[in-house]
Enzyme design. Structure first.
Site, PDB file in Angstrom:
ATOM      1  N   GLU A  62       0.826  -1.209   0.000  1.00 10.13           N
ATOM      2  CA  GLU A  62       0.000   0.000   0.000  1.00 10.13           C
ATOM      3  C   GLU A  62       0.858   1.256   0.000  1.00 10.13           C
ATOM      4  O   GLU A  62       0.553   2.246  -0.683  1.00 10.13           O
ATOM      5  CB  GLU A  62      -0.928   0.010   1.218  1.00 10.13           C
ATOM      6  CG  GLU A  62      -1.970  -1.089   1.214  1.00 10.13           C
ATOM      7  CD  GLU A  62      -1.496  -2.317   1.967  1.00 10.13           C
ATOM      8  OE1 GLU A  62      -0.269  -2.579   1.971  1.00 10.13           O
ATOM      9  OE2 GLU A  62      -2.337  -3.027   2.543  1.00 10.13           O
ATOM     10  N   PRO A 272      13.681 -14.193  -0.444  1.00 15.20           N
ATOM     11  CA  PRO A 272      12.540 -14.566   0.401  1.00 15.20           C
ATOM     12  C   PRO A 272      11.721 -13.347   0.796  1.00 15.20           C
ATOM     13  O   PRO A 272      12.263 -12.269   1.044  1.00 15.20           O
ATOM     14  CB  PRO A 272      13.194 -15.222   1.620  1.00 15.20           C
ATOM     15  CG  PRO A 272      14.577 -14.676   1.656  1.00 15.20           C
ATOM     16  CD  PRO A 272      14.966 -14.381   0.236  1.00 15.20           C
ATOM     17  N   ARG A 273      10.420 -13.533   0.848  1.00 16.67           N
ATOM     18  CA  ARG A 273       9.536 -12.433   1.254  1.00 16.67           C
ATOM     19  C   ARG A 273       9.894 -11.938   2.655  1.00 16.67           C
ATOM     20  O   ARG A 273       9.802 -10.747   2.945  1.00 16.67           O
ATOM     21  CB  ARG A 273       8.079 -12.917   1.207  1.00 16.67           C
ATOM     22  CG  ARG A 273       7.046 -11.892   1.652  1.00 16.67           C
ATOM     23  CD  ARG A 273       6.935 -10.758   0.677  1.00 16.67           C
ATOM     24  NE  ARG A 273       5.823  -9.870   0.991  1.00 16.67           N
ATOM     25  CZ  ARG A 273       5.605  -8.722   0.387  1.00 16.67           C
ATOM     26  NH1 ARG A 273       6.412  -8.311  -0.571  1.00 16.67           N
ATOM     27  NH2 ARG A 273       4.572  -7.968   0.716  1.00 16.67           N
ATOM     28  N   GLY A 312      14.362  -4.582   0.715  1.00 14.19           N
ATOM     29  CA  GLY A 312      14.298  -3.396  -0.119  1.00 14.19           C
ATOM     30  C   GLY A 312      15.227  -3.386  -1.319  1.00 14.19           C
ATOM     31  O   GLY A 312      15.481  -2.322  -1.877  1.00 14.19           O
ATOM     32  N   GLU A 313      15.730  -4.558  -1.735  1.00 16.77           N
ATOM     33  CA  GLU A 313      16.671  -4.598  -2.855  1.00 16.77           C
ATOM     34  C   GLU A 313      16.125  -5.352  -4.063  1.00 16.77           C
ATOM     35  O   GLU A 313      16.876  -5.651  -4.993  1.00 16.77           O
ATOM     36  CB  GLU A 313      17.991  -5.241  -2.417  1.00 16.77           C
ATOM     37  CG  GLU A 313      18.790  -4.429  -1.420  1.00 16.77           C
ATOM     38  CD  GLU A 313      20.201  -4.935  -1.281  1.00 16.77           C
ATOM     39  OE1 GLU A 313      21.145  -4.157  -1.527  1.00 16.77           O
ATOM     40  OE2 GLU A 313      20.380  -6.126  -0.935  1.00 16.77           O
ATOM     41  N   ASN A 337       3.128  -9.306  -6.062  1.00 11.70           N
ATOM     42  CA  ASN A 337       2.753  -8.323  -7.075  1.00 11.70           C
ATOM     43  C   ASN A 337       3.493  -8.561  -8.394  1.00 11.70           C
ATOM     44  O   ASN A 337       4.711  -8.367  -8.460  1.00 11.70           O
ATOM     45  CB  ASN A 337       3.070  -6.923  -6.542  1.00 11.70           C
ATOM     46  CG  ASN A 337       2.498  -5.830  -7.414  1.00 11.70           C
ATOM     47  OD1 ASN A 337       1.985  -6.077  -8.497  1.00 11.70           O
ATOM     48  ND2 ASN A 337       2.597  -4.604  -6.951  1.00 11.70           N
ATOM     49  N   PRO A 338       2.788  -8.938  -9.473  1.00 11.84           N
ATOM     50  CA  PRO A 338       3.471  -9.172 -10.748  1.00 11.84           C
ATOM     51  C   PRO A 338       3.791  -7.886 -11.499  1.00 11.84           C
ATOM     52  O   PRO A 338       4.476  -7.922 -12.527  1.00 11.84           O
ATOM     53  CB  PRO A 338       2.460 -10.021 -11.524  1.00 11.84           C
ATOM     54  CG  PRO A 338       1.131  -9.529 -11.033  1.00 11.84           C
ATOM     55  CD  PRO A 338       1.338  -9.209  -9.574  1.00 11.84           C
ATOM     56  N   GLU A 340       5.667  -5.484 -10.491  1.00 19.94           N
ATOM     57  CA  GLU A 340       7.048  -5.046 -10.263  1.00 19.94           C
ATOM     58  C   GLU A 340       8.001  -5.554 -11.337  1.00 19.94           C
ATOM     59  O   GLU A 340       8.754  -4.762 -11.916  1.00 19.94           O
ATOM     60  CB  GLU A 340       7.484  -5.475  -8.857  1.00 19.94           C
ATOM     61  CG  GLU A 340       6.706  -4.746  -7.761  1.00 19.94           C
ATOM     62  CD  GLU A 340       6.987  -5.250  -6.373  1.00 19.94           C
ATOM     63  OE1 GLU A 340       6.610  -4.571  -5.400  1.00 19.94           O
ATOM     64  OE2 GLU A 340       7.589  -6.343  -6.240  1.00 19.94           O
TER      65      GLU A 340
END
Length: 444
Positions: A62, A272-273, A312-313, A337-338, A340
């Protein structure tokens, strides 16, 4: 007051004495910032003079989606202060990293108060926002009731309401859902399906001007880090598995073994998420040679798996990969999210579980910008190999994906006009610009 809201208020009040302990425990695990726990109780207000628009974006997705909207709001209303709240530490970090320098002191960040009546009251007493904007699906009953009671204009933007959530609301609290959604003066939905579900639950009018996530800028990448990685990887073929969930890494490692037979030198990058899983994933990858980014390593010539267990990379790795698997889609998580990889020209593979992003997935598949794979190593290896072996196919997929998402570029400005029109004192220079009327100005 409805029975549902009364019960929620009672439950929140009863839980309040236990919540400080819960917050301190979260802080020990890095999920809260200890020095800022007061903000979760509504403390820490420092309201500046002038108009204040408060926008709440719960988490990372978001937050990323509203950054262009924040820029558009600042451009349209130079006197406006933007108060942004988030519910997670990672979202706060993303906001700090990605915030355009021009916003400077005009944007203030706080953590959102938990939905305890007196904590919400303290927050609103301190900040006195002129308009409140909630993003996606943040329907906190006490917060919405308190904002409404003060007569503050309330908007729900980029609303996302899954079929499962709609069923849950209808079964458990239909009256509360109608009360909450009826409080919004403006509701915009990500898709026509979301709009239909919101109206069925009680929203009077829902606009569908587009999805802010389609208008988000490409993920950034540090130039020095990108140069170092390119130097370390050279011309090796790269498969990226982005934002993976538990259960996916084993499938990806097995697919790597199959792919490496036909693609010598293959490097598989796993992001990894949740980066804190990095050490456990590295153990599970044995005996494949693994290098961990969290340990400061670059991929060496013998590295088979580069574990990018940092935060964040991801923008780095989309720029390096020849093909990527969007994580969370091989297991019943629902996919990440596809958009990105699409914005960065990286050909996209999707597993069977993509219900978190039904609309963009359908659009990308229809345009030929992504392809499906089954959730097993043989199928994943075949799908990735089909792109790695045919650069022209990869380029065609990337171009189709970019074109499928190109239509929403002007959405942040259009939405900013609608929000500024809700502010007290909106003048001739506020609201939608001439010639920039949103494409949908009525119910979808």
């Amino acid at each position: 007051m409805s029975a549902g809201l009364a019960l929620w208020r009672l439950a929140a009040g009863a839980a309040a004495p236990l919540l400080p302990l819960h917050l301190r425990r979260r802080a020990r695990f890095g999920k809260e910032i200890a020095a800022r726990l007061g903000e979760r109780r509504g403390e820490g207000a420092a309201r500046p003079p002038g108009r204040v628009l408060w926008l709440h974006a719960a988490s990372v997705g978001e937050t990323l989606s509203v950054i262009p909207l924040l820029e558009a709001l600042a451009t349209r209303a130079p006197d406006l202060t933007l108060l942004v709240t988030t519910g997670t530490v990672t979202a706060a970090g993303v906001l700090a990293q990605r915030l355009p320098g021009g916003l400077g002191g005009r944007l203030l960040h706080r953590f959102v108060p938990l939905d305890v009546p007196r904590w919400v009251t303290r927050f609103l007493d301190g900040w006195r926002p002129d308009c409140a904007v909630l993003v996606e699906s943040e329907l906190w009953p006490n917060l919405i009731a308190a904002v409404t009671a003060r007569g503050v204009p309330l908007a729900l933007v980029n609303a996302r309401f899954s079929a499962r959530s709609a069923r849950r609301w209808r079964l458990l609290a239909p009256g509360l859902g109608r009360r909450l959604l009826g409080a919004f003066r403006l509701v915009t939905a990500q898709s026509a399906a979301d709009a239909e579900r919101l109206r069925a639950l009680g929203a009077a009018e829902v606009l569908t001007p587009g999805n802010l996530k389609d208008a988000a800028p490409p993920l950034p990448a540090d130039v020095a880090a990108l140069t170092a990685l390119r130097g370390a990887i050279g011309d090796r073929p790269v498969l990226l598995a982005a934002s993976t969930q538990p259960g996916e890494e084993a499938i990806i490692a097995a697919a790597h073994r199959l792919l490496a037979i036909g693609h010598p030198g293959l490097l598989t990058i796993i992001v990894p998420r949740h980066p804190e899983r990095g050490a456990a994933i590295a153990v599970d990858m044995a005996p494949l040679p693994v290098a961990r980014r969290a340990a400061g390593a670059l991929p060496g010539p013998e590295t088979a798996i580069y574990l990018a267990d940092t935060l964040g990379e991801l923008g780095l790795f989309y720029r390096l990969a020849r093909v990527c698997l969007v994580g969370g889609s091989l297991v019943p998580h629902g996919g990440q999210n596809p958009r990105e990889p699409a914005r960065l020209g990286c050909p996209i593979l999707l597993g069977p579980h993509t219900h978190n992003f039904e609309e963009p997935v359908a659009r990308l598949l229809a345009a030929g910008g992504a392809t499906r794979t089954a959730a097993d190593p043989v199928a994943l290896a075949a799908a990735a190999g089909g792109v790695l072996s045919n650069p022209n196919r990869g380029r065609a997929m990337a171009n189709a994906a970019a074109a499928a998402l190109a239509a929403e570029a002007g959405l942040p400005d259009r939405l900013a006009g609608l929000l500024i029109g809700l502010l007290p004192g909106a003048g001739p220079g506020d609201g939608p610009m001439d010639g920039a009327t949103p494409p949908a100005t009525g119910p979808a």
